[in-house]
Design a protein around this motif. Structure first.
Motif, mmCIF file in Angstrom:
data_model
loop_
_atom_site.group_PDB
_atom_site.id
_atom_site.type_symbol
_atom_site.label_atom_id
_atom_site.label_comp_id
_atom_site.label_asym_id
_atom_site.label_seq_id
_atom_site.Cartn_x
_atom_site.Cartn_y
_atom_site.Cartn_z
ATOM 1 N N CYS A 30 83.423 -19.739 81.729
ATOM 2 C CA CYS A 30 84.748 -20.039 82.278
ATOM 3 C C CYS A 30 85.859 -19.446 81.415
ATOM 4 O O CYS A 30 86.822 -18.878 81.942
ATOM 5 N N ILE A 31 85.740 -19.564 80.093
ATOM 6 C CA ILE A 31 86.745 -18.986 79.191
ATOM 7 C C ILE A 31 86.828 -17.475 79.384
ATOM 8 O O ILE A 31 87.913 -16.903 79.509
ATOM 9 N N LEU A 32 85.687 -16.808 79.413
ATOM 10 C CA LEU A 32 85.682 -15.354 79.591
ATOM 11 C C LEU A 32 86.227 -14.952 80.956
ATOM 12 O O LEU A 32 86.941 -13.951 81.078
ATOM 13 N N ASP A 33 85.926 -15.729 81.989
ATOM 14 C CA ASP A 33 86.422 -15.434 83.326
ATOM 15 C C ASP A 33 87.939 -15.574 83.393
ATOM 16 O O ASP A 33 88.610 -14.757 84.015
ATOM 17 N N VAL A 34 88.486 -16.586 82.727
ATOM 18 C CA VAL A 34 89.943 -16.761 82.700
ATOM 19 C C VAL A 34 90.599 -15.596 81.978
ATOM 20 O O VAL A 34 91.598 -15.046 82.437
ATOM 21 N N ILE A 35 90.040 -15.194 80.848
ATOM 22 C CA ILE A 35 90.634 -14.113 80.057
ATOM 23 C C ILE A 35 90.618 -12.796 80.820
ATOM 24 O O ILE A 35 91.580 -12.024 80.778
ATOM 25 N N GLN A 36 89.556 -12.522 81.570
ATOM 26 C CA GLN A 36 89.414 -11.245 82.257
ATOM 27 C C GLN A 36 90.101 -11.206 83.620
ATOM 28 O O GLN A 36 90.286 -10.131 84.176
ATOM 29 N N SER A 37 90.505 -12.332 84.159
ATOM 30 C CA SER A 37 91.042 -12.393 85.516
ATOM 31 C C SER A 37 92.555 -12.237 85.544
ATOM 32 O O SER A 37 93.245 -12.540 84.578
ATOM 33 N N GLU A 38 93.037 -11.775 86.666
ATOM 34 C CA GLU A 38 94.467 -11.727 86.946
ATOM 35 C C GLU A 38 94.793 -12.867 87.896
ATOM 36 O O GLU A 38 94.091 -13.089 88.880
ATOM 37 N N PHE A 39 95.877 -13.583 87.617
ATOM 38 C CA PHE A 39 96.260 -14.725 88.421
ATOM 39 C C PHE A 39 97.546 -14.426 89.180
ATOM 40 O O PHE A 39 98.321 -13.561 88.791
ATOM 41 N N LYS A 40 97.772 -15.163 90.264
ATOM 42 C CA LYS A 40 98.989 -15.006 91.056
ATOM 43 C C LYS A 40 100.213 -15.314 90.204
ATOM 44 O O LYS A 40 101.214 -14.618 90.278
ATOM 45 N N ASP A 41 100.138 -16.361 89.426
ATOM 46 C CA ASP A 41 101.208 -16.747 88.512
ATOM 47 C C ASP A 41 100.720 -16.498 87.085
ATOM 48 O O ASP A 41 99.641 -16.946 86.709
ATOM 49 N N LYS A 71 93.593 -17.149 91.616
ATOM 50 C CA LYS A 71 93.440 -15.760 91.210
ATOM 51 C C LYS A 71 94.017 -14.812 92.261
ATOM 52 O O LYS A 71 94.100 -15.123 93.434
ATOM 53 N N LYS A 72 94.396 -13.611 91.777
ATOM 54 C CA LYS A 72 94.830 -12.553 92.683
ATOM 55 C C LYS A 72 93.613 -12.001 93.405
ATOM 56 O O LYS A 72 92.530 -11.882 92.838
ATOM 57 N N ILE A 73 93.806 -11.639 94.641
ATOM 58 C CA ILE A 73 92.733 -11.009 95.407
ATOM 59 C C ILE A 73 92.854 -9.503 95.175
ATOM 60 O O ILE A 73 93.877 -8.907 95.461
#
Length: 74
Positions: A30-41, A71-73
């Motif tokens: 989960c930590i790695l997924d948050v760091i690598q992901s782009e979010f809408k906000d 997350k951004k699509i």
């Protein structure tokens, strides 16, 4: 000798160890997924990291259930 040691510590300890390892792997994922992901906000990344760090029992499960929608699509 080793088998006697495992029998003496009991099966409860082994189950606890396996669940702890599984939870740690989930938390790291989960930590790695948050760091690598782009979010809408942009603030959501920081919010999810804080939730994962301080809400140990609830954080990874909350992220898997609720975090995917923020997350951004691509």
């Amino acid at each position: 000798m080793e088998l006697a040691f495992i029998q003496n510590i009991g099966g409860g300890f082994l189950i606890f160890l396996l669940f702890s390892l599984a939870y740690f792997i989930l938390w790291v994922y989960c930590i790695l997924d948050v760091i690598q992901s782009e979010f809408k906000d942009q603030n959501m990344k920081l919010i999810w990291i804080v939730i994962l760090l301080f809400a140990q029992g609830f954080g990874p499960i909350a992220y898997l259930v609720l975090g995917r929608g923020t997350k951004k699509i691509a």
